[in-house]
Design an enzyme around this catalytic site. Structure first.
Site, PDB file in Angstrom:
ATOM      1  N   VAL A 172       0.830  -1.205   0.000  1.00 58.62           N
ATOM      2  CA  VAL A 172       0.000   0.000   0.000  1.00 58.62           C
ATOM      3  C   VAL A 172       0.870   1.263   0.000  1.00 58.62           C
ATOM      4  O   VAL A 172       0.638   2.189  -0.787  1.00 58.62           O
ATOM      5  CB  VAL A 172      -0.965  -0.008   1.211  1.00 58.62           C
ATOM      6  CG1 VAL A 172      -1.656   1.334   1.387  1.00 58.62           C
ATOM      7  CG2 VAL A 172      -2.006  -1.103   1.026  1.00 58.62           C
ATOM      8  N   CYS A 210      -5.546  -9.452   3.121  1.00 58.63           N
ATOM      9  CA  CYS A 210      -6.639  -8.596   3.602  1.00 58.63           C
ATOM     10  C   CYS A 210      -7.903  -9.352   4.018  1.00 58.63           C
ATOM     11  O   CYS A 210      -8.313  -9.259   5.169  1.00 58.63           O
ATOM     12  CB  CYS A 210      -6.968  -7.555   2.549  1.00 58.63           C
ATOM     13  SG  CYS A 210      -5.643  -6.360   2.358  1.00 58.63           S
TER      14      CYS A 210
HETATM   15  P1  NAD Z   1       3.134  -4.618   4.000  1.00 57.10           P
HETATM   16  O1  NAD Z   1       3.493  -5.598   5.039  1.00 57.10           O
HETATM   17  O2  NAD Z   1       3.335  -4.936   2.557  1.00 57.10           O
HETATM   18  O3  NAD Z   1       3.914  -3.246   4.281  1.00 57.10           O
HETATM   19  C1  NAD Z   1       4.061  -2.653   5.526  1.00 57.10           C
HETATM   20  C2  NAD Z   1       5.416  -1.931   5.585  1.00 57.10           C
HETATM   21  O4  NAD Z   1       5.515  -1.218   6.806  1.00 57.10           O
HETATM   22  C3  NAD Z   1       6.611  -2.887   5.552  1.00 57.10           C
HETATM   23  O5  NAD Z   1       7.486  -2.494   4.512  1.00 57.10           O
HETATM   24  C4  NAD Z   1       7.258  -2.710   6.929  1.00 57.10           C
HETATM   25  O6  NAD Z   1       8.670  -2.860   6.899  1.00 57.10           O
HETATM   26  C5  NAD Z   1       6.865  -1.294   7.258  1.00 57.10           C
HETATM   27  N1  NAD Z   1       6.949  -0.936   8.675  1.00 57.10           N
HETATM   28  C6  NAD Z   1       6.667  -1.687   9.761  1.00 57.10           C
HETATM   29  N2  NAD Z   1       6.866  -0.968  10.893  1.00 57.10           N
HETATM   30  C7  NAD Z   1       7.279   0.256  10.503  1.00 57.10           C
HETATM   31  C8  NAD Z   1       7.657   1.447  11.193  1.00 57.10           C
HETATM   32  N3  NAD Z   1       7.617   1.513  12.519  1.00 57.10           N
HETATM   33  N4  NAD Z   1       8.038   2.513  10.468  1.00 57.10           N
HETATM   34  C9  NAD Z   1       8.076   2.468   9.107  1.00 57.10           C
HETATM   35  N5  NAD Z   1       7.742   1.378   8.403  1.00 57.10           N
HETATM   36  C10 NAD Z   1       7.349   0.284   9.084  1.00 57.10           C
HETATM   37  O7  NAD Z   1       1.613  -4.249   4.273  1.00 57.10           O
HETATM   38  P2  NAD Z   1       0.528  -3.742   3.201  1.00 57.10           P
HETATM   39  O8  NAD Z   1      -0.003  -4.907   2.441  1.00 57.10           O
HETATM   40  O9  NAD Z   1       1.052  -2.562   2.490  1.00 57.10           O
HETATM   41  O10 NAD Z   1      -0.648  -3.292   4.191  1.00 57.10           O
HETATM   42  C11 NAD Z   1      -0.555  -2.121   4.968  1.00 57.10           C
HETATM   43  C12 NAD Z   1      -1.946  -1.805   5.515  1.00 57.10           C
HETATM   44  O11 NAD Z   1      -2.837  -1.532   4.425  1.00 57.10           O
HETATM   45  C13 NAD Z   1      -2.594  -2.949   6.293  1.00 57.10           C
HETATM   46  O12 NAD Z   1      -3.381  -2.422   7.310  1.00 57.10           O
HETATM   47  C14 NAD Z   1      -3.493  -3.603   5.252  1.00 57.10           C
HETATM   48  O13 NAD Z   1      -4.584  -4.260   5.844  1.00 57.10           O
HETATM   49  C15 NAD Z   1      -3.962  -2.411   4.466  1.00 57.10           C
HETATM   50  N6  NAD Z   1      -4.357  -2.697   3.079  1.00 57.10           N
HETATM   51  C16 NAD Z   1      -3.646  -3.570   2.318  1.00 57.10           C
HETATM   52  C17 NAD Z   1      -4.028  -3.810   0.999  1.00 57.10           C
HETATM   53  C18 NAD Z   1      -3.272  -4.793   0.138  1.00 57.10           C
HETATM   54  O14 NAD Z   1      -3.810  -5.175  -0.908  1.00 57.10           O
HETATM   55  N7  NAD Z   1      -2.068  -5.204   0.495  1.00 57.10           N
HETATM   56  C19 NAD Z   1      -5.139  -3.145   0.462  1.00 57.10           C
HETATM   57  C20 NAD Z   1      -5.821  -2.241   1.259  1.00 57.10           C
HETATM   58  C21 NAD Z   1      -5.428  -2.026   2.572  1.00 57.10           C
END
Ligand code: NAD
Length: 434
Positions: free
Chosen positions: A11, A261
């Site tokens: 995201v 998700c």
């Molecule tokens: P992800 O695991 O791909 O990415 C999260 C990132 O955050 C990682 O790169 C991690 O290293 C980083 N991170 C962790 N702690 C941190 C900190 N303290 N400071 C800075 N960076 C930090 O997750 P994602 O799939 O991008 O999902 C993120 C959010 O969005 C979740 O809540 C998810 O439910 C939501 N979401 C995801 C999608 C999807 O399709 N993947 C779609 C809509 C919503």
């Protein structure tokens, strides 16, 4: 505008890149320094169609950069996005430790008004918790906004650039104005920005994902009936999908939903509901149906061999939880692999993009083939677990040479049953005549 995006995963990276594409100056922050180094060197860290091109263009135009330095990144930002993980905790509730941890850090770093926008999927009431975490160390002005993300992996750039709607939860006029300006280029075709209060916005995201998961589980139960009643789920799908009240999309039966998700969001909403004294019965059924549907194909495989699959070798096409992504989180393919290995079978897998992720997770407990056809060598049957386009019209003559058993278990209903049968295949799919 100057924007900081904290968390540079699926995201965060798409959000940051797309905001840079509309002319904003974006800095993406992550704690994973290896990821930040790669991104800074112009190497993309996820497979997402169309993303690399705009990622590289915006780095070149100096509108997009990456850092591990949170303090420096937020200094000039007017808007700070949180795109942090919210994984399920032991009780199924969304774990807010990343979101609240960063909120607390922000409180120590803020020195002027900023809008903190939560893009992570979070339970109702999180905006208040984020505000409280910031306010522990910061007494100045700020606004916390809920702006859930609806992008789908595999078409994330398109979804972000042309969203069906943008949901913004805020009661602050100042934040509303900034968010309207920021999203203006994305809603030029009349797709709405829906402003609402923070709680409704937070719940909207869970309601959307849960509803979609419910559609999938519903169709999977219809497929179960079709198998028992001699009906064809593809026909039933077309029959109901042409009713505008139902709609054509998200009506495909298969081997269950996966990904990062739906499973966690359904679970989290069930949990949130129980915390306010409500038993969310439909969603509990949705979860139960999905868990059993993930293994439905394995039951069919076992039935084919009278329950004994020890020593059998299977080719597996598709590992990602859906096509056009390398994401394997909660992928049905992984449940199938675990069940088959448990029964003493062996597997050679192929996926266009997700093989490295599976190698990292499963190591050499299965074998990996460099192409879909090479995966077939020596196999007793082919199993299909992801509907990648390249699997849809394969060279059946080539398959026949490599797979003399001509036995296909298809968890995604890719082929016409009659066509495969006419070619002499034993073709077992979901909810259709065998
Ligand atoms: P992800 O695991 O791909 O990415 C999260 C990132 O955050 C990682 O790169 C991690 O290293 C980083 N991170 C962790 N702690 C941190 C900190 N303290 N400071 C800075 N960076 C930090 O997750 P994602 O799939 O991008 O999902 C993120 C959010 O969005 C979740 O809540 C998810 O439910 C939501 N979401 C995801 C999608 C999807 O399709 N993947 C779609 C809509 C919503």
């Amino acid at each position: 505008m100057r924007i900081a995006v904290i968390g540079t995963g699926y995201v965060g990276l798409v959000t940051g890149t797309c905001f840079a594409e509309t002319g904003n100056k974006v800095v993406c922050v992550d704690v994973d320094s290896a990821k930040v180094n790669k991104l800074s060197a112009g190497q993309i860290t996820i497979y997402e169609p169309g993303l690399e091109k705009i990622f590289l263009r915006n780095i070149k135009e100096e509108r997009l950069r990456f850092t591990t330095d949170l303090a420096a990144a937020i200094q000039e930002a007017e808007i700070i996005f949180l795109a942090l993980p919210t994984p399920p905790g032991a009780d199924g509730a969304a774990d807010l430790k990343y979101v609240l941890g960063v909120a607390e850090e922000l409180g120590k770093l803020l020195s002027a008004y900023k809008v903190i926008v939560n893009k992570s999927t979070v339970p109702v009431g999180t905006a208040d918790k984020v505000s409280a975490a910031i306010a522990k160390n910061y007494t100045g002005e700020f606004d916390v906004v809920s702006n859930p993300e609806f992008l789908r992996e595999g078409v994330a750039v398109d979804d972000f650039m042309k969203p069906d709607r943008v949901v913004v939860g805020t009661r602050s006029e100042r934040a509303r104005k900034l968010m309207s300006e920021l999203y203006a280029p994305f809603v030029r075709q009349g797709n709405p920005i829906l402003f609402m209060d923070e709680r409704s916005s937070e719940l909207t995201k869970y309601a959307a994902n849960s509803f979609l998961a419910m559609k999938i589980s519903f169709m999977n139960e219809i497929a179960q009936l079709c198998e028992r009643m001699g009906a064809d789920v593809d026909m039933v799908r077309r029959g109901i999908g042409s009713d505008e009240r139902i709609g054509k999309r998200f009506l495909f039966s298969g081997i269950g939903y996966g990904g990062s998700c739906f499973p966690k969001d359904v679970q989290a909403l069930v949990r949130s509901a129980s915390e306010v004294g409500y038993d969310f019965k439909i969603l509990q059924a949705v979860e139960k149906v999905n868990a059993s549907q993930k293994l439905h194909l394995v039951e069919k495989i076992k039935a084919q061999y009278s329950g004994k699959i020890s020593g059998k070798h299977f080719a597996l096409w598709g590992l990602a939880f859906k096509p056009n992504t390398d994401d394997i989180r909660e992928a049905p393919a992984l449940s199938i692999i675990a069940a088959l290995l448990q029964e003493g079978a062996t597997i050679t897998a192929y996926d266009p993009e997700a093989m490295q992720a599976v190698k990292n997770a499963l190591g050499d407990s299965i074998r990996y083939a460099p192409s879909q056809y090479q995966a077939l060598a020596g196999a007793d049957a082919l199993i299909i677990a992801t509907e990648w386009s390249e699997f849809r019209t394969p060279d059946f003559e080539r398959i026949e040479k490599l797979l003399p058993a001509k036995l296909i278990f298809d968890g995604r209903n890719l082929f016409e049953v009659a066509k495969l049968q006419a070619m002499g295949y034993r073709y077992i799919s979901i909810g259709r005549p065998q």
